[in-house]
Write a protein that holds these residues in place. Structure first.
Motif, PDB file in Angstrom:
ATOM      1  N   ASP A   1      16.233  11.572 -16.541  1.00 24.20           N
ATOM      2  CA  ASP A   1      15.092  10.900 -15.902  1.00 24.20           C
ATOM      3  C   ASP A   1      14.261  11.878 -15.082  1.00 24.20           C
ATOM      4  O   ASP A   1      13.028  11.773 -15.035  1.00 24.20           O
ATOM      5  CB  ASP A   1      15.574   9.753 -15.008  1.00 24.20           C
ATOM      6  N   ASP A   2      14.916  12.829 -14.440  1.00 24.07           N
ATOM      7  CA  ASP A   2      14.192  13.824 -13.637  1.00 24.07           C
ATOM      8  C   ASP A   2      13.353  14.744 -14.519  1.00 24.07           C
ATOM      9  O   ASP A   2      12.274  15.177 -14.116  1.00 24.07           O
ATOM     10  CB  ASP A   2      15.179  14.655 -12.807  1.00 24.07           C
ATOM     11  N   VAL A   3      13.859  15.037 -15.714  1.00 20.87           N
ATOM     12  CA  VAL A   3      13.107  15.871 -16.657  1.00 20.87           C
ATOM     13  C   VAL A   3      11.883  15.109 -17.159  1.00 20.87           C
ATOM     14  O   VAL A   3      10.799  15.676 -17.335  1.00 20.87           O
ATOM     15  CB  VAL A   3      14.001  16.303 -17.845  1.00 20.87           C
ATOM     16  N   VAL A   4      12.053  13.815 -17.383  1.00 18.10           N
ATOM     17  CA  VAL A   4      10.955  12.976 -17.874  1.00 18.10           C
ATOM     18  C   VAL A   4       9.865  12.830 -16.818  1.00 18.10           C
ATOM     19  O   VAL A   4       8.662  12.949 -17.118  1.00 18.10           O
ATOM     20  CB  VAL A   4      11.482  11.580 -18.287  1.00 18.10           C
ATOM     21  N   LYS A   5      10.256  12.583 -15.576  1.00 13.56           N
ATOM     22  CA  LYS A   5       9.300  12.325 -14.501  1.00 13.56           C
ATOM     23  C   LYS A   5       8.547  13.574 -14.060  1.00 13.56           C
ATOM     24  O   LYS A   5       7.358  13.530 -13.754  1.00 13.56           O
ATOM     25  CB  LYS A   5      10.026  11.718 -13.290  1.00 13.56           C
ATOM     26  N   LYS A   6       9.260  14.703 -14.031  1.00 12.63           N
ATOM     27  CA  LYS A   6       8.658  15.952 -13.565  1.00 12.63           C
ATOM     28  C   LYS A   6       8.061  16.703 -14.754  1.00 12.63           C
ATOM     29  O   LYS A   6       8.766  17.318 -15.545  1.00 12.63           O
ATOM     30  CB  LYS A   6       9.730  16.810 -12.876  1.00 12.63           C
ATOM     31  N   LYS A   7       6.749  16.644 -14.898  1.00 15.69           N
ATOM     32  CA  LYS A   7       6.086  17.264 -16.044  1.00 15.69           C
ATOM     33  C   LYS A   7       6.210  18.792 -16.017  1.00 15.69           C
ATOM     34  O   LYS A   7       6.168  19.407 -14.956  1.00 15.69           O
ATOM     35  CB  LYS A   7       4.610  16.870 -16.080  1.00 15.69           C
ATOM     36  N   GLY A   8       6.371  19.350 -17.216  1.00 17.01           N
ATOM     37  CA  GLY A   8       6.387  20.805 -17.343  1.00 17.01           C
ATOM     38  C   GLY A   8       7.716  21.464 -17.069  1.00 17.01           C
ATOM     39  O   GLY A   8       7.790  22.696 -16.964  1.00 17.01           O
ATOM     40  N   VAL A   9       8.781  20.694 -16.963  1.00 20.42           N
ATOM     41  CA  VAL A   9      10.103  21.273 -16.753  1.00 20.42           C
ATOM     42  C   VAL A   9      10.470  22.137 -17.963  1.00 20.42           C
ATOM     43  O   VAL A   9      10.315  21.726 -19.110  1.00 20.42           O
ATOM     44  CB  VAL A   9      11.179  20.179 -16.566  1.00 20.42           C
ATOM     45  N   LYS A  10      10.947  23.347 -17.698  1.00 22.18           N
ATOM     46  CA  LYS A  10      11.360  24.236 -18.778  1.00 22.18           C
ATOM     47  C   LYS A  10      12.822  23.954 -19.132  1.00 22.18           C
ATOM     48  O   LYS A  10      13.715  24.173 -18.305  1.00 22.18           O
ATOM     49  CB  LYS A  10      11.180  25.698 -18.384  1.00 22.18           C
ATOM     50  N   VAL A  11      13.005  23.465 -20.344  1.00 20.53           N
ATOM     51  CA  VAL A  11      14.352  23.136 -20.816  1.00 20.53           C
ATOM     52  C   VAL A  11      14.705  24.073 -21.963  1.00 20.53           C
ATOM     53  O   VAL A  11      13.917  24.242 -22.907  1.00 20.53           O
ATOM     54  CB  VAL A  11      14.431  21.670 -21.287  1.00 20.53           C
ATOM     55  N   LEU A  12      15.885  24.658 -21.900  1.00 22.60           N
ATOM     56  CA  LEU A  12      16.322  25.623 -22.906  1.00 22.60           C
ATOM     57  C   LEU A  12      17.209  24.944 -23.942  1.00 22.60           C
ATOM     58  O   LEU A  12      18.017  24.080 -23.611  1.00 22.60           O
ATOM     59  CB  LEU A  12      17.088  26.767 -22.237  1.00 22.60           C
TER      60      LEU A  12
ATOM     61  N   ALA B   1      11.701  13.679 -23.575  1.00 22.03           N
ATOM     62  CA  ALA B   1      10.833  14.193 -22.516  1.00 22.03           C
ATOM     63  C   ALA B   1       9.687  14.986 -23.150  1.00 22.03           C
ATOM     64  O   ALA B   1       9.692  16.225 -23.131  1.00 22.03           O
ATOM     65  CB  ALA B   1      11.633  15.062 -21.554  1.00 22.03           C
ATOM     66  N   PRO B   2       8.703  14.303 -23.701  1.00 16.96           N
ATOM     67  CA  PRO B   2       7.607  14.976 -24.416  1.00 16.96           C
ATOM     68  C   PRO B   2       6.773  15.921 -23.567  1.00 16.96           C
ATOM     69  O   PRO B   2       6.103  16.813 -24.105  1.00 16.96           O
ATOM     70  CB  PRO B   2       6.766  13.803 -24.946  1.00 16.96           C
ATOM     71  N   ASP B   3       6.799  15.768 -22.244  1.00 17.08           N
ATOM     72  CA  ASP B   3       6.017  16.649 -21.370  1.00 17.08           C
ATOM     73  C   ASP B   3       6.794  17.894 -20.931  1.00 17.08           C
ATOM     74  O   ASP B   3       6.255  18.757 -20.231  1.00 17.08           O
ATOM     75  CB  ASP B   3       5.554  15.883 -20.127  1.00 17.08           C
ATOM     76  N   ALA B   4       8.054  17.989 -21.335  1.00 13.78           N
ATOM     77  CA  ALA B   4       8.851  19.166 -20.975  1.00 13.78           C
ATOM     78  C   ALA B   4       8.469  20.354 -21.861  1.00 13.78           C
ATOM     79  O   ALA B   4       8.013  20.178 -22.992  1.00 13.78           O
ATOM     80  CB  ALA B   4      10.340  18.856 -21.134  1.00 13.78           C
ATOM     81  N   GLN B   5       8.657  21.557 -21.338  1.00 10.98           N
ATOM     82  CA  GLN B   5       8.464  22.779 -22.124  1.00 10.98           C
ATOM     83  C   GLN B   5       9.826  23.171 -22.693  1.00 10.98           C
ATOM     84  O   GLN B   5      10.726  23.523 -21.934  1.00 10.98           O
ATOM     85  CB  GLN B   5       7.930  23.909 -21.255  1.00 10.98           C
ATOM     86  N   VAL B   6       9.969  23.099 -24.003  1.00 10.53           N
ATOM     87  CA  VAL B   6      11.251  23.415 -24.635  1.00 10.53           C
ATOM     88  C   VAL B   6      11.205  24.838 -25.194  1.00 10.53           C
ATOM     89  O   VAL B   6      10.382  25.156 -26.058  1.00 10.53           O
ATOM     90  CB  VAL B   6      11.573  22.414 -25.762  1.00 10.53           C
ATOM     91  N   LEU B   7      12.086  25.680 -24.679  1.00  7.48           N
ATOM     92  CA  LEU B   7      12.195  27.061 -25.141  1.00  7.48           C
ATOM     93  C   LEU B   7      13.466  27.185 -25.971  1.00  7.48           C
ATOM     94  O   LEU B   7      14.556  26.834 -25.501  1.00  7.48           O
ATOM     95  CB  LEU B   7      12.251  28.023 -23.950  1.00  7.48           C
ATOM     96  N   GLU B   8      13.344  27.685 -27.192  1.00  2.00           N
ATOM     97  CA  GLU B   8      14.483  27.748 -28.103  1.00  2.00           C
ATOM     98  C   GLU B   8      14.998  29.179 -28.286  1.00  2.00           C
ATOM     99  O   GLU B   8      14.201  30.114 -28.404  1.00  2.00           O
ATOM    100  CB  GLU B   8      14.117  27.154 -29.462  1.00  2.00           C
TER     101      GLU B   8
END
Length: 287
Positions: free
Chosen positions: A164-175, A190-197
């Motif tokens: 939920d925190d990733v969804v609410k906070k836009k631009g979170v970088k998730v690896l 979380a469509p607004d998260a930045q996903v780095l692979e």
């Protein structure tokens, strides 16, 4: 003109002789039939089923991960690969060939494992692989051999406590790791998260520790292995997906799929599976 006729005839004859010689040389070039893998081990062909190939070569060749603590991790000091998936592979080799040492472990990643299986480099994939409808188009799966769920790994004290925190906070970088269902799932959740692979889990974990992201996402079982490597990190928020692991085999090989399913059932019925589970996960498997 008459002077050149013998010369022309001679050239024609010479050309004819050279062509015949070239044909003779290309008749047998000693090329491979493509029925073996590097090292001379027989690989399944259209005429040879996987189970037959395993028995012919006397070895079960398995794709496993070398970078996933608890499931498949290579010790740089000894070169040995150990983990839950490794013990399952050894148990299958013992049932099929009578000896758990008759197994060859080949490194795969989430990105390379299906291509390696399809090319015949390996007999099966035992590498924290979630059963999905999309993957079923390319491979066949055995019954579920491990139940996991996707979660988040963060540095202790992080503001991120759940998905939920990733969804609410836009631009979170998730690896995440390339080729994994985790990367697709986090984008959907979380469509607004930045996903780095990254190529593998160790690269992703190193990136998290160096501050390139705020959270790392994959199956909780894999993340727990990372917390054992570094207790400064923790798994938070429970799970937000179901990730049933299956052993992947070549598409259409019903005989081998049944053989592996029979082994898995026997391991569970005998209690051997529970021992392997408790050894690596630290608790008894859920009924």
């Amino acid at each position: 003109m008459k002077v050149w006729k013998p010369f022309k005839i001679g050239m024609i004859l010479l050309t004819f002789i050279l062509v015949l010689g070239a044909c003779g040389k290309t008749k047998d070039n000693g090329g491979s039939t493509g029925g073996s893998t590097p090292g001379g081990s027989a690989a399944p062909t259209t005429d040879t089923k996987t189970l037959d190939a395993i028995k012919q070569r006397g070895k079960f060749v398995v794709g496993v991960k070398f970078d996933t603590n608890l499931f498949g991790l290579k010790d740089p000091g000894t070169g040995q690969v150990n983990g839950f998936d490794i013990d399952i592979a050894k148990a299958i080799a013992k049932k099929l060939l009578g000896d758990e040492t008759k197994v060859e472990l080949k490194e795969v990643t989430s990105k390379t494992r299906i291509p390696m299986l399809q090319k015949g480099d390996i007999d099966a994939i035992i590498a924290t692989m979630t059963i999905s409808e999309e993957r079923k188009k390319e491979v066949d799966f055995t019954d579920v051999y491990f139940k996991a769920g996707q979660s988040l790994l963060v540095k202790k004290g992080s503001d991120i406590k759940s998905i939920d925190d990733v969804v609410k906070k836009k631009g979170v970088k998730v690896l995440a790791v390339k080729g994994s269902t985790s990367a697709k799932n986090i984008r959907a959740k979380a469509p607004d998260a930045q996903v780095l692979e990254f190529e593998n889990y160790q690269e992703a974990f190193t990136a998290l520790k160096s501050g390139k992201g705020e959270a790392l996402t994959t199956d909780n079982a894999i993340l727990y292995g990372m917390t054992k490597q570094d207790p400064g990190y923790e798994v938070v928020g429970g799970t937000f997906t179901d990730e049933p692991y299956g052993i992947a085999v070549r598409k259409g090989d019903a005989e081998f799929t049944k053989a592996v399913n029979d082994v898995l059932k026997e391991l569970k019925d005998s209690g051997e599976y529970a021992k392997i589970y408790e050894k690596w996960i630290g608790e008894k498997p859920a009924e």
